[in-house]
Design a protein around this motif. Structure first.
Motif, PDB file in Angstrom:
ATOM      1  N   ALA A 197       0.800  -1.223   0.000  1.00 36.70           N
ATOM      2  CA  ALA A 197       0.000   0.000   0.000  1.00 36.70           C
ATOM      3  C   ALA A 197       0.832   1.272   0.000  1.00 36.70           C
ATOM      4  N   ALA A 198       2.126   1.169   0.321  1.00 41.29           N
ATOM      5  CA  ALA A 198       2.926   2.384   0.496  1.00 41.29           C
ATOM      6  C   ALA A 198       3.808   2.713  -0.700  1.00 41.29           C
ATOM      7  N   LEU A 199       4.156   1.721  -1.522  1.00 39.87           N
ATOM      8  CA  LEU A 199       5.086   1.928  -2.634  1.00 39.87           C
ATOM      9  C   LEU A 199       4.406   1.639  -3.964  1.00 39.87           C
ATOM     10  N   PRO A 200       4.903   2.235  -5.060  1.00 36.58           N
ATOM     11  CA  PRO A 200       4.302   1.985  -6.381  1.00 36.58           C
ATOM     12  C   PRO A 200       4.394   0.514  -6.780  1.00 36.58           C
ATOM     13  N   LEU A 201       3.380   0.052  -7.507  1.00 36.87           N
ATOM     14  CA  LEU A 201       3.304  -1.344  -7.924  1.00 36.87           C
ATOM     15  C   LEU A 201       3.722  -1.432  -9.391  1.00 36.87           C
ATOM     16  N   LEU A 202       4.888  -2.042  -9.635  1.00 35.14           N
ATOM     17  CA  LEU A 202       5.403  -2.135 -10.994  1.00 35.14           C
ATOM     18  C   LEU A 202       5.199  -3.511 -11.625  1.00 35.14           C
ATOM     19  N   ARG A 203       5.098  -4.560 -10.809  1.00 34.30           N
ATOM     20  CA  ARG A 203       4.927  -5.910 -11.355  1.00 34.30           C
ATOM     21  C   ARG A 203       4.018  -6.714 -10.416  1.00 34.30           C
ATOM     22  N   PRO A 204       2.681  -6.508 -10.528  1.00 37.94           N
ATOM     23  CA  PRO A 204       1.743  -7.118  -9.576  1.00 37.94           C
ATOM     24  C   PRO A 204       1.785  -8.643  -9.512  1.00 37.94           C
ATOM     25  N   VAL A 205       2.154  -9.321 -10.596  1.00 38.80           N
ATOM     26  CA  VAL A 205       2.142 -10.783 -10.589  1.00 38.80           C
ATOM     27  C   VAL A 205       3.068 -11.353  -9.517  1.00 38.80           C
ATOM     28  N   THR A 206       4.060 -10.581  -9.094  1.00 46.37           N
ATOM     29  CA  THR A 206       5.052 -11.087  -8.141  1.00 46.37           C
ATOM     30  C   THR A 206       4.558 -11.057  -6.707  1.00 46.37           C
ATOM     31  N   CYS A 213       3.635 -12.888   5.287  1.00 44.91           N
ATOM     32  CA  CYS A 213       2.973 -14.193   5.063  1.00 44.91           C
ATOM     33  C   CYS A 213       1.994 -14.157   3.888  1.00 44.91           C
ATOM     34  N   GLY A 214       2.215 -13.234   2.957  1.00 44.65           N
ATOM     35  CA  GLY A 214       1.356 -13.157   1.774  1.00 44.65           C
ATOM     36  C   GLY A 214       0.013 -12.505   2.009  1.00 44.65           C
ATOM     37  N   SER A 215      -0.143 -11.795   3.126  1.00 44.78           N
ATOM     38  CA  SER A 215      -1.431 -11.189   3.459  1.00 44.78           C
ATOM     39  C   SER A 215      -1.703  -9.952   2.611  1.00 44.78           C
ATOM     40  N   LYS A 216      -2.927  -9.470   2.691  1.00 35.73           N
ATOM     41  CA  LYS A 216      -3.381  -8.366   1.845  1.00 35.73           C
ATOM     42  C   LYS A 216      -2.774  -7.028   2.264  1.00 35.73           C
ATOM     43  N   GLY A 217      -2.436  -6.204   1.265  1.00 35.86           N
ATOM     44  CA  GLY A 217      -2.024  -4.838   1.548  1.00 35.86           C
ATOM     45  C   GLY A 217      -3.225  -3.940   1.766  1.00 35.86           C
ATOM     46  N   VAL A 218      -4.270  -4.146   0.949  1.00 33.46           N
ATOM     47  CA  VAL A 218      -5.564  -3.466   1.103  1.00 33.46           C
ATOM     48  C   VAL A 218      -6.646  -4.517   0.878  1.00 33.46           C
ATOM     49  N   GLY A 219      -7.870  -4.163   1.229  1.00 30.83           N
ATOM     50  CA  GLY A 219      -8.947  -5.142   1.197  1.00 30.83           C
ATOM     51  C   GLY A 219      -9.216  -5.763  -0.153  1.00 30.83           C
ATOM     52  N   SER A 220      -8.940  -5.029  -1.245  1.00 32.75           N
ATOM     53  CA  SER A 220      -9.220  -5.539  -2.587  1.00 32.75           C
ATOM     54  C   SER A 220      -8.122  -6.445  -3.134  1.00 32.75           C
ATOM     55  N   ASP A 221      -7.006  -6.580  -2.418  1.00 39.65           N
ATOM     56  CA  ASP A 221      -5.900  -7.418  -2.889  1.00 39.65           C
ATOM     57  C   ASP A 221      -6.268  -8.898  -2.846  1.00 39.65           C
ATOM     58  N   PRO A 222      -5.666  -9.703  -3.716  1.00 39.24           N
ATOM     59  CA  PRO A 222      -5.801 -11.163  -3.572  1.00 39.24           C
ATOM     60  C   PRO A 222      -5.166 -11.603  -2.249  1.00 39.24           C
ATOM     61  N   ASP A 223      -5.701 -12.667  -1.690  1.00 40.92           N
ATOM     62  CA  ASP A 223      -5.179 -13.206  -0.439  1.00 40.92           C
ATOM     63  C   ASP A 223      -4.264 -14.383  -0.741  1.00 40.92           C
ATOM     64  N   TYR A 224      -2.961 -14.222  -0.439  1.00 39.99           N
ATOM     65  CA  TYR A 224      -1.994 -15.275  -0.707  1.00 39.99           C
ATOM     66  C   TYR A 224      -1.583 -16.036   0.556  1.00 39.99           C
ATOM     67  N   VAL A 225      -2.293 -15.813   1.654  1.00 40.68           N
ATOM     68  CA  VAL A 225      -1.994 -16.582   2.861  1.00 40.68           C
ATOM     69  C   VAL A 225      -2.163 -18.082   2.621  1.00 40.68           C
TER      70      VAL A 225
END
Length: 321
Positions: free
Chosen positions: A170-179, A200-212
């Protein structure tokens, strides 16, 4: 020893590093700078933040903290891309801090696409780095790229862990979201690297995919996979903290990190209103992070796991003792 493996410092002046105007003007960075009293953009401000980190550690009863370097962006051809680099903290600057302050540990950062990546990593290991930090989402590379393999082999050979950000940011620009996906670190795990999945792969914001769930799968399949609890005291990551704490096996793979100077917000669930208000009164954010986790039941092994996982030289260990 209690070691915080995930803390940040500021670098705005060359050759220590650089911070883009876009980042400095962003809401998260403006809030943190205001809260910490770091309004300048000079060396005095950088030095003041280091002193604040040391003071914060003392009051938080943290024996040592890993200060994280942050390499620049490099393009597919291996050329450094300053115009797309929003945050850069040089390895040399963190080496200098670790040499000057015994309680600061050197967290290196080496972009795998740079032509001298293997040589730079070997140099950082010789200088005493305890781990290597990546944020592929912002540094714009893919951990599954074959160009990462030489670095994985070096890390495995020397027993240096890889701390790699996974999940949303949430704090830095997203250049390659697949990673964001921790599964892209499987090549490192297969090659014997101790991988610490940041957040642990948790969400940065609520709309993010959950990788936990992906993190949980990796932990169950690879004995060299861990996850840190950095920023777990933010509302968007509370769910992950509860989920992981409820599983006795997963608890054995969690490593302490605060993500300082990120704010720690006490959760109402499991602590109660009185406990939340009491912890909110703690003005030291690192100590508040610790107190929240203690209240939630993080056990003795959790607090001391980092000392066993990090590559700490005998010389540095004697300084800390």
């Amino acid at each position: 020893m209690i070691i915080d493996i995930h803390t940040h410092i500021s670098a705005m002046t060359a050759p220590r590093g650089s911070t883009s105007r876009k980042l400095l003007n962003s809401i998260p960075f403006r809030f943190m700078r205001w809260r910490l009293g770091m309004v300048g953009e000079d060396r005095q401000t950088e030095d003041a933040l280091v002193e604040l980190l040391l003071t914060t550690m003392t009051h938080a009863k943290t024996d040592a903290a890993v200060a994280l370097a942050f390499d620049a962006v490099y393009d597919e051809s291996g050329q450094r891309s300053d115009e797309r680099t929003h945050l850069y903290v040089s390895n040399d600057y963190v080496i200098e801090l670790a040499q000057k302050h015994p309680r600061i540990l050197f967290g290196a950062s080496v972009h795998p696409y740079r032509p001298d990546a293997a040589r730079e990593l070997e140099r950082c290991i010789a200088a005493g780095c305890v781990l290597m930090k990546w944020l592929p989402l912002t540094q714009d590379f893919d951990p599954a790229d074959p160009r990462c393999i030489p670095l994985y082999e070096i890390l495995a050979h020397h027993g240096v862990p890889l701390l790699s950000h996974c999940g949303g940011e949430a704090a830095l620009p997203l250049l390659r979201p697949v990673t964001q996906d921790p599964a892209r670190l499987e090549e490192a795990l297969r090659r014997g690297v101790k991988v610490i999945v940041a957040h642990c792969g948790s969400k940065g914001v609520g709309s993010d995919p959950d990788y936990v769930p992906t993190f949980v799968r990796l932990v169950r399949e690879y004995e060299n996979c861990y996850g840190d609890t950095a920023a777990f005291c933010l509302p968007n990551r509370w769910y992950a903290m509860y989920q992981l704490l409820d599983d006795p096996f997963l608890r054995t793979r969690l490593v302490h990190g605060s993500d300082w100077p990120i704010i720690a917000i006490p959760p109402l669930k499991r602590i109660g209103l009185a406990g939340m208000l009491r912890l909110w009164g703690e003005r030291n954010w690192m100590r508040r992070d610790t107190l929240v986790k203690q209240a939630l039941g993080f056990d003795h092994d959790y607090w001391h796991r980092a000392e066993r996982i990090l590559r700490i030289t005998d010389a540095k260990r004697s300084e800390l003792r």
